[in-house]
Design a protein around this motif. Structure first.
Motif, PDB file in Angstrom:
ATOM      1  N   LEU A  10      57.195  45.143  51.534  1.00 18.43           N
ATOM      2  CA  LEU A  10      56.278  46.226  51.873  1.00 18.43           C
ATOM      3  C   LEU A  10      55.072  46.257  50.933  1.00 18.43           C
ATOM      4  O   LEU A  10      53.936  46.381  51.373  1.00 18.43           O
ATOM      5  N   VAL A  11      55.303  46.168  49.624  1.00 17.97           N
ATOM      6  CA  VAL A  11      54.223  46.107  48.636  1.00 17.97           C
ATOM      7  C   VAL A  11      54.449  44.863  47.787  1.00 17.97           C
ATOM      8  O   VAL A  11      55.526  44.699  47.190  1.00 17.97           O
ATOM      9  N   ILE A  12      53.448  43.981  47.766  1.00 25.64           N
ATOM     10  CA  ILE A  12      53.556  42.727  47.017  1.00 25.64           C
ATOM     11  C   ILE A  12      52.421  42.681  46.003  1.00 25.64           C
ATOM     12  O   ILE A  12      51.255  42.965  46.337  1.00 25.64           O
ATOM     13  N   LEU A  13      52.756  42.335  44.766  1.00 21.31           N
ATOM     14  CA  LEU A  13      51.782  42.206  43.679  1.00 21.31           C
ATOM     15  C   LEU A  13      51.763  40.767  43.198  1.00 21.31           C
ATOM     16  O   LEU A  13      52.815  40.134  43.071  1.00 21.31           O
ATOM     17  N   ASP A  14      50.560  40.260  42.923  1.00 25.44           N
ATOM     18  CA  ASP A  14      50.462  38.856  42.521  1.00 25.44           C
ATOM     19  C   ASP A  14      49.259  38.663  41.612  1.00 25.44           C
ATOM     20  O   ASP A  14      48.264  39.406  41.687  1.00 25.44           O
ATOM     21  N   ARG A  15      49.367  37.671  40.764  1.00 22.35           N
ATOM     22  CA  ARG A  15      48.269  37.246  39.900  1.00 22.35           C
ATOM     23  C   ARG A  15      47.675  35.969  40.482  1.00 22.35           C
ATOM     24  O   ARG A  15      48.411  35.028  40.810  1.00 22.35           O
ATOM     25  N   VAL A  16      46.341  35.928  40.557  1.00 18.50           N
ATOM     26  CA  VAL A  16      45.636  34.764  41.087  1.00 18.50           C
ATOM     27  C   VAL A  16      44.563  34.369  40.080  1.00 18.50           C
ATOM     28  O   VAL A  16      43.578  35.095  39.905  1.00 18.50           O
ATOM     29  N   GLY A  17      44.778  33.266  39.405  1.00 20.78           N
ATOM     30  CA  GLY A  17      43.839  32.881  38.367  1.00 20.78           C
ATOM     31  C   GLY A  17      43.782  33.947  37.293  1.00 20.78           C
ATOM     32  O   GLY A  17      44.795  34.360  36.734  1.00 20.78           O
ATOM     33  N   GLU A  18      42.568  34.444  37.025  1.00 19.99           N
ATOM     34  CA  GLU A  18      42.391  35.524  36.055  1.00 19.99           C
ATOM     35  C   GLU A  18      42.447  36.903  36.702  1.00 19.99           C
ATOM     36  O   GLU A  18      42.432  37.913  36.008  1.00 19.99           O
ATOM     37  N   GLY A  19      42.514  36.947  38.042  1.00 25.34           N
ATOM     38  CA  GLY A  19      42.496  38.217  38.742  1.00 25.34           C
ATOM     39  C   GLY A  19      43.839  38.587  39.336  1.00 25.34           C
ATOM     40  O   GLY A  19      44.861  37.916  39.115  1.00 25.34           O
ATOM     41  N   ARG A  71      34.890  33.748  51.045  1.00 22.90           N
ATOM     42  CA  ARG A  71      35.109  32.747  49.996  1.00 22.90           C
ATOM     43  C   ARG A  71      34.581  33.274  48.656  1.00 22.90           C
ATOM     44  O   ARG A  71      35.200  33.057  47.604  1.00 22.90           O
ATOM     45  N   ASN A  72      33.454  33.989  48.685  1.00 25.14           N
ATOM     46  CA  ASN A  72      32.939  34.604  47.450  1.00 25.14           C
ATOM     47  C   ASN A  72      33.940  35.614  46.882  1.00 25.14           C
ATOM     48  O   ASN A  72      34.132  35.707  45.665  1.00 25.14           O
ATOM     49  N   ILE A  73      34.574  36.388  47.789  1.00 22.82           N
ATOM     50  CA  ILE A  73      35.554  37.376  47.332  1.00 22.82           C
ATOM     51  C   ILE A  73      36.746  36.676  46.693  1.00 22.82           C
ATOM     52  O   ILE A  73      37.264  37.123  45.646  1.00 22.82           O
ATOM     53  N   ALA A  74      37.187  35.574  47.294  1.00 17.27           N
ATOM     54  CA  ALA A  74      38.314  34.831  46.725  1.00 17.27           C
ATOM     55  C   ALA A  74      37.965  34.295  45.339  1.00 17.27           C
ATOM     56  O   ALA A  74      38.787  34.361  44.407  1.00 17.27           O
ATOM     57  N   GLU A  75      36.751  33.799  45.161  1.00 24.95           N
ATOM     58  CA  GLU A  75      36.342  33.303  43.851  1.00 24.95           C
ATOM     59  C   GLU A  75      36.184  34.454  42.856  1.00 24.95           C
ATOM     60  O   GLU A  75      36.481  34.305  41.671  1.00 24.95           O
ATOM     61  N   TYR A  76      35.735  35.594  43.346  1.00 21.57           N
ATOM     62  CA  TYR A  76      35.625  36.783  42.500  1.00 21.57           C
ATOM     63  C   TYR A  76      36.997  37.173  41.941  1.00 21.57           C
ATOM     64  O   TYR A  76      37.138  37.514  40.755  1.00 21.57           O
ATOM     65  N   VAL A  77      38.026  37.138  42.770  1.00 24.45           N
ATOM     66  CA  VAL A  77      39.372  37.477  42.309  1.00 24.45           C
ATOM     67  C   VAL A  77      39.871  36.449  41.312  1.00 24.45           C
ATOM     68  O   VAL A  77      40.417  36.795  40.246  1.00 24.45           O
ATOM     69  N   LYS A  78      39.700  35.170  41.618  1.00 21.42           N
ATOM     70  CA  LYS A  78      40.169  34.125  40.704  1.00 21.42           C
ATOM     71  C   LYS A  78      39.487  34.230  39.341  1.00 21.42           C
ATOM     72  O   LYS A  78      40.065  33.865  38.315  1.00 21.42           O
ATOM     73  N   GLY A  79      38.267  34.739  39.329  1.00 20.85           N
ATOM     74  CA  GLY A  79      37.533  34.878  38.073  1.00 20.85           C
ATOM     75  C   GLY A  79      37.854  36.136  37.300  1.00 20.85           C
ATOM     76  O   GLY A  79      37.275  36.371  36.242  1.00 20.85           O
TER      77      GLY A  79
END
Length: 703
Positions: free
Chosen positions: A474-483, A371-379
């Motif tokens: 095969l390769v997917i790119l996405d934006r999540v929040g600010e990360g 969950r910390n990693i998920a919040e790290y990405v969103k930030g």
């Protein structure tokens, strides 16, 4: 001018001067000896010697027909951009016409002119810019012989930026006069950059220093923009240096613009702006690589990341998973104690990129840490997940809190068959996969080696830029929040590194994916860029859409009565030069900051010297030219006080200027058109004189 004549005496000795001197000395000795001996007739003998010596010297009367050469007066006009302020141009034109009229009335004077045009500033060059008036003067003097130069008259506002420390040798001692346009004591608010950093580490602060000059004093509101976006506004005390911390936002050029609001007395608004560029460079990138059970591709990931000297890699490999029930404590499932709390709680935000390679969920990393990693990405963090077959099982990372940020959900199947990765239609427009080496181009089979495993998935969000067997993502790119998040749905990337079936662009693909995750500007899928090349601007628009919106270009400056075209706008239509890439090229003729806006994205381009010296100070002044003028013996006149100074011709060494007049040196040069030569001692006359002197001497002796 009428020809004149000049008369002089010239000698053309028959025997040469050394011989004549020797003969004269010998004759003088004989005469002295005769006088000492008391001989008679020595006076006449002396006269005979003199006649012979004079005859041998061969004197002649020379009459030269001289044609006077006109002196040259050079008038240099400053027509740079600052001369358009107020009535300076009108003052100079009136003074120039009056000068030409008065100079034309001077006999024996030729008028030559040179002009410094506004286009003297070369866009895109390395030249220092500013008003290079002395350079223009020296270029014109190359064609004027120094002995003909009567003087130089400069018509300018005094803002000259190439005044030399000494007198230019081309002047040859002639005076330089400066006629200053404008008004004494002019006032203007301007911004001066005292210190501007050229480089900075991305994400860190650098410090610039500037001050505001304004005779009115007080404070002035200043707006700070980076890349065309306003980041700060503050009130600055006039005349005081101010330190400005600036955060370097991205690698490459970061254009910083400082703008002070107009004051009560303004000559121009061009010097109310100051622009400088900070080139952002990345510090060492901190990457955390967490590998699941060992496999052949693990070393490929490690070697690829360790080969980059800019990457600081922290790598942990799980040797045995918690599912292997051999009663081994969890804390001993790695070669060293796995610092979970330190990595995923205390220092998580210090990493630029986190990579999970074939990792399966379990009790090693708890759900709270996921969950910390998920919040790290969103930030604003970056996450790359390379999956293996376990991703399709109950131990999939998708079933942890990371599943909320992963763009592809597993379908539960693993395809074990050969396939060549292929760029999708949207991948042809995405900068991460566009023009990958040997990609084959749109609609063509890539010349890559095969992979043999693919975890099937459903793309809930993001963009699948590569596809595998049965056109599965095969390769997917996405934006999540600010990360940002990237998913690789196969563990066979290492086959390219081993050269299986010819291999493929593994290093380039990983490099592009990693740099996109870390927000490299050149890999943004939606981007508007403007690059200045000399007097041209190349505008490019990267987009995942099939069409390109029109772009509005705004020229530098604010419209004024003297510069009505400043700040003018223009609409640019972009043409496609590659899938997802449009371009427009526009020619410009003025240095400064050009702004571009397509309704969604904005950018700027600095053309030429973005902070031109020409407008750093536009107040009329006599101080910059004063050392040169005084050293040459010239004078300075303000056209507001003396619009039409008198012209006087002066001899070399005399004063060449006064309070209301300027002097031009009279060189009195000439060319010889013809010569008349008349001998002063004809042969008959010399013989007669010699006989008379000699006969008189004998007669005197006979008495």
């Amino acid at each position: 001018m009428n020809p004149t004549s000049a008369v002089s005496i010239a000698f053309d000795p028959v025997l040469g001067w050394p011989v004549l001197i020797a003969l004269g000395a010998a004759g003088l000795i004989l005469v002295l000896l005769g006088i000492r001996a008391g001989a008679r007739g020595m006076l006449w003998r002396s006269l005979a010697v003199i006649v012979v010596l004079a005859a041998l010297a061969n004197p002649a009367l020379i009459e030269e027909q001289r044609k006077p050469i006109a002196d040259v007066a050079l008038v240099v006009t400053d027509d740079s951009d600052s001369m358009a302020i107020g009535d300076r141009h009108a003052q100079v034109q009136a003074a120039k016409e009056a000068l030409k009229k008065k100079l034309g009335q001077q006999e024996g004077l030729e008028i030559r002119e040179a002009t410094l045009p506004p286009s003297h500033i070369q866009l895109g060059s390395e030249r220092p810019g500013g008003t290079r008036l002395i350079e223009t003067m020296r270029s014109a003097l190359v064609e004027v012989p120094p002995e003909r130069l009567a003087g130089v008259i400069l018509l300018t506002d005094g803002q000259v930026h190439d005044v030399p420390a000494g007198l230019p040798p081309e002047l040859g001692g002639a005076p330089v006069h400066a006629l200053i346009a404008g008004k004494k004591g002019e006032r203007d608010r301007l911004i001066v950059v005292e210190q501007s950093p050229r480089y900075g580490v991305v994400g860190r602060q650098v410090t610039a220093k500037f001050r505001i000059e304004d005779p009115a004093g007080g404070t002035a509101p200043v707006t700070i923009s980076v890349g065309g976006e306003v980041v700060r506004r503050l009130d600055v005390p006039v005349g005081r240096s101010v330190e400005l911390p600036i955060t370097v936002g991205n690698p490459g050029a970061n254009v910083v613009e400082l703008e002070v609001a107009p004051g009560q007395n303004e000559l121009t608004l061009d010097n109310n702006r100051a622009i400088f560029t900070i080139n952002g460079v990345r510090d060492r990138l901190r990457v955390l690589l967490v590998s699941g059970e060992p496999y052949q591709g693990e070393r490929a990931w490690r070697n690829l990341l360790k080969s980059d000297p800019a990457v600081d890699l922290v790598h942990f490999t799980i040797l045995r998973t918690p599912q292997k029930d051999d009663f081994t404590p969890v804390r001993e499932l790695s070669l060293i104690v796995f610092p979970m709390r330190e990595l995923f709680e205390q220092k998580l935000k210090e990493f630029d990129l986190i990579i999970f390679d074939r990792y399966e969920s379990g009790n090693l990393i708890t759900r709270d840490y996921f969950r910390n990693i998920a919040e790290y990405v969103k930030g604003g963090g970056a996450l790359l997940v390379s999956v293996g077959p376990v991703f399709a099982t109950q131990r999939s990372l998708y079933r942890t809190p990371l599943g909320t940020i992963l763009p592809a959900a597993p379908l539960g199947d693993v395809l074990e068959q050969g396939f060549k990765p292929k760029i999708t239609e949207i991948g042809q427009r995405h900068p991460v996969t566009a023009n990958l080496p040997q990609s084959g181009g749109p609609g063509k089979e890539p010349d890559w080696g095969r992979w043999f495993r693919l975890v099937t998935s459903r793309t809930d969000h993001g963009n699948a830029v590569l596809e595998g067997a049965e056109s599965k993502p095969l390769v997917i790119l996405d934006r999540v929040g600010e990360g940002r998040v990237a998913q690789l749905m196969s563990d066979h990337l290492w086959l390219w590194n081993r050269g299986i079936d010819g291999g493929g662009p593994q290093p380039e693909l990983v490099r592009r994916v990693a740099h996109w995750l870390m927000k490299e500007p050149d890999l943004e899928e939606e981007a508007l860029r403007a690059t200045a090349v000399g007097g041209r601007i190349e505008v490019t628009r990267r987009t995942l859409s099939a069409t390109f919106p029109p772009v509005t270009m705004t020229a530098p400056g604010t419209p004024t009565p003297s510069q009505p075209n400043a700040g003018a706008t223009r609409t640019l239509e972009l043409r496609q030069i590659a899938p997802g890439l449009g371009q427009a090229i526009v020619d410009v003729d003025k240095p400064g900051l050009y702004r571009f806006d397509d309704g969604t994205l904005r950018t700027v381009a600095a053309v030429g010297n973005p902070d031109p010296l020409e407008f750093s100070d536009v107040r009329a002044t006599d101080q910059k030219l004063k050392p040169l003028v005084e050293a040459s013996g010239g004078s300075i006149q303000w056209l507001s006080d003396t619009p039409e100074p008198d012209i006087r011709s002066v001899r070399p060494g005399r004063a060449a200027g006064g309070s209301d007049w300027i002097g031009l040196r009279r060189n009195e040069g000439y060319t010889v058109a013809g010569i008349n030569q008349t001998p002063l001692l004809p042969g008959i006359l010399v013989a007669l004189a010699f006989l008379v002197a000699l006969g008189s001497a004998w007669w005197r002796e006979g008495r």
